[in-house]
Design an enzyme around this catalytic site. Structure first.
Site, PDB file in Angstrom:
ATOM      1  CG  HIS A  22      31.251  34.632  40.093  1.00  0.00           C
ATOM      2  ND1 HIS A  22      32.405  34.658  38.683  1.00  0.00           N
ATOM      3  CD2 HIS A  22      31.651  34.686  40.953  1.00  0.00           C
ATOM      4  CE1 HIS A  22      33.378  34.804  39.772  1.00  0.00           C
ATOM      5  NE2 HIS A  22      33.517  33.627  40.408  1.00  0.00           N
ATOM      6  CG  LEU A  23      25.901  37.381  43.532  1.00  0.00           C
ATOM      7  CD1 LEU A  23      24.290  37.039  44.647  1.00  0.00           C
ATOM      8  CD2 LEU A  23      25.574  38.705  43.019  1.00  0.00           C
ATOM      9  N   GLY A  24      29.874  35.876  44.452  1.00  0.00           N
ATOM     10  CA  GLY A  24      30.871  35.190  46.214  1.00  0.00           C
ATOM     11  C   GLY A  24      31.862  36.651  46.423  1.00  0.00           C
ATOM     12  CB  ALA A  25      34.842  37.869  45.090  1.00  0.00           C
ATOM     13  CG  ASP A  85      28.580  33.418  43.936  1.00  0.00           C
ATOM     14  OD1 ASP A  85      27.548  33.532  43.445  1.00  0.00           O
ATOM     15  OD2 ASP A  85      29.290  33.564  43.780  1.00  0.00           O
ATOM     16  CG  ASP A 108      43.275  21.650  52.096  1.00  0.00           C
ATOM     17  OD1 ASP A 108      44.502  21.618  51.443  1.00  0.00           O
ATOM     18  OD2 ASP A 108      42.949  22.933  52.261  1.00  0.00           O
ATOM     19  CB  ALA A 138      35.065  26.357  44.622  1.00  0.00           C
ATOM     20  NE  ARG A 139      36.958  29.575  39.109  1.00  0.00           N
ATOM     21  CZ  ARG A 139      36.676  30.704  39.384  1.00  0.00           C
ATOM     22  NH1 ARG A 139      36.146  30.501  40.922  1.00  0.00           N
ATOM     23  NH2 ARG A 139      37.987  31.630  39.617  1.00  0.00           N
ATOM     24  CB  ILE A 161      37.466  30.639  51.166  1.00  0.00           C
ATOM     25  CG1 ILE A 161      38.180  32.200  50.427  1.00  0.00           C
ATOM     26  CG2 ILE A 161      35.925  30.375  51.463  1.00  0.00           C
ATOM     27  CD1 ILE A 161      37.178  31.912  49.291  1.00  0.00           C
ATOM     28  CD  GLU A 181      24.450  21.829  32.232  1.00  0.00           C
ATOM     29  OE1 GLU A 181      25.535  21.698  32.948  1.00  0.00           O
ATOM     30  OE2 GLU A 181      24.553  22.855  31.703  1.00  0.00           O
TER      31      GLU A 181
END
Length: 373
Positions: free
Chosen positions: A271-274, A254, A166, A229-230, A147, A259
């Site tokens: 959480h629309l990413g995929a 996402d 990375d 990502a998370r 990604i 909070e």
């Protein structure tokens, strides 16, 4: 007959790939393998008959990965299958972070009923939603996997300068990056140099809170953060403090949390990413193929908890497949004899041998599971 338990609705183009030797459904007991998308498996007991779990997606936080390794259950994911879908939403997120698109949409709704005054109200209020262009700005990409790599290429095509980090970047991927992309070896350089930062790394003990009070101290004033990502990669308290002070101008996430919802500067997406039909199809097909490859041939491809072992020859006679502790691998190879295919990873090992006598493995400590195909 092999049985596949589906814990979520899996795209038919994936389940249709299974041959007549398989039965697939949501109400199967003692399955050979499991296909899952987002359902949590942490409280689901695993049957002794289950040898593999395929996650139709990239993240595996919903699966007890280490527990599965200890039981000899291979956990697969589908890296890259949803990469284009997430990349497109990240690019959308860049614009949303810059131009306050979401807030402006909500504000426009409040003008309903103002009649002919709407035009003047729009002109008067639009300055509240002004924001910078992304062209010429620096985007820091943390994680240049399937990604992150696509995001870097797309953002560069839109005129952004790319700085990437990375620690596991392969030479092959690095060679595909443009000459203008700067790859740094210190993650702190991302925080120091970037106008925008996008996160594309797994959530684990080492990465939790990657964005925190200390890293915000390194950032430019008005930095914009994108997290597709998370949620746990960003320390919530540090983010709220940075948003309140203006150190962070916008946070697009996402993974909504209580909070963060409703906070000025936060754009929270569900959480629309995929969540595209193309992505779901790609993930389902890839997950099914990996399960069949392991079940029928013993090959492991894209495992997140056990060694990968691909390129095995066609099976001759019975095939012995052994999952063991890495410390037991030499003994396993010696017992099976010449022609063993084997791999090791993070304390675990996997060995395959055709036409071997599995009884030769009886007295070896550290063997977790033996399967005969």
């Amino acid at each position: 007959m092999f049985s596949i338990l589906t814990l979520n609705k899996i795209a038919a183009c994936g389940t249709d790939r299974f041959s007549s030797d398989y039965v697939c459904g949501a109400d199967i007991e003692n399955p050979t393998a499991i296909m899952v998308r987002s359902a949590s498996m942490h409280d689901i007991p695993l049957s002794d008959s289950t040898i593999a779990i395929a996650r139709a997606g990239a993240g595996t936080n919903n699966i007890p990965v280490e527990t599965c390794a200890e039981k000899g259950v291979v956990v697969f994911n589908t890296p890259g299958a949803n990469a284009n879908a997430v990349k497109e939403l990240v690019i959308c997120g860049l614009f949303m972070a810059s131009r306050k698109v979401a807030a402006s949409l909500e504000w426009c709704k409040t003008l309903k009923g103002e009649g002919e005054a709407v035009g003047k109200l729009v002109e008067k209020g639009k300055s509240n939603f002004a924001g910078p262009e992304i062209g010429g700005k620096t985007l820091g990409v943390i994680g240049l996997g399937a990604i992150g790599f696509k995001v870097a290429k797309a953002a560069e095509a839109l005129g952004m300068k790319i700085v990437g980090y990375d620690p596991f970047l392969s030479d092959a991927v690095k060679a595909q990056l443009s000459d203008e992309t700067e790859v740094v070896t210190d993650i702190n350089d991302i925080f120091k140099k970037s106008d925008y930062i996008t996160l594309h790394l797994p959530l684990n003990d080492a990465t939790k809170g990657t964005v925190n009070k200390d890293t915000f101290a390194l950032c430019k004033y008005g930095v914009r953060i994108l997290n597709f990502a998370r949620g746990g990669l960003v320390d919530s308290d540090a983010m709220l403090e940075a948003l309140a002070s203006g150190k962070c101008a916008a946070y697009v996430v996402d993974f909504p949390s209580d909070e963060m919802i409703g906070v000025e500067g936060v754009t929270a997406l569900p959480h629309l990413g995929a969540s595209t039909p193309e992505s779901e199809d790609n993930c389902a097909m890839m997950a099914a193929d990996q399960l069949m490859l392991y079940i029928e041939k013993g090959e492991i491809k894209n495992s997140v908890n056990l060694p990968n072992l691909t390129g095995l020859p066609e099976k001759s006679g019975k095939r012995i497949c052994v999952i063991c502790k890495e410390s037991a691998l030499d003994a396993v190879k010696s017992a099976l004899g010449e022609g063993v295919f084997a791999a090791a990873r993070k304390g675990y090992a996997y060995a395959v041998k055709d036409d071997a006598d599995e009884s030769a493995l009886d007295d070896i400590d550290g063997i977790i599971k033996i399967r005969v195909i």
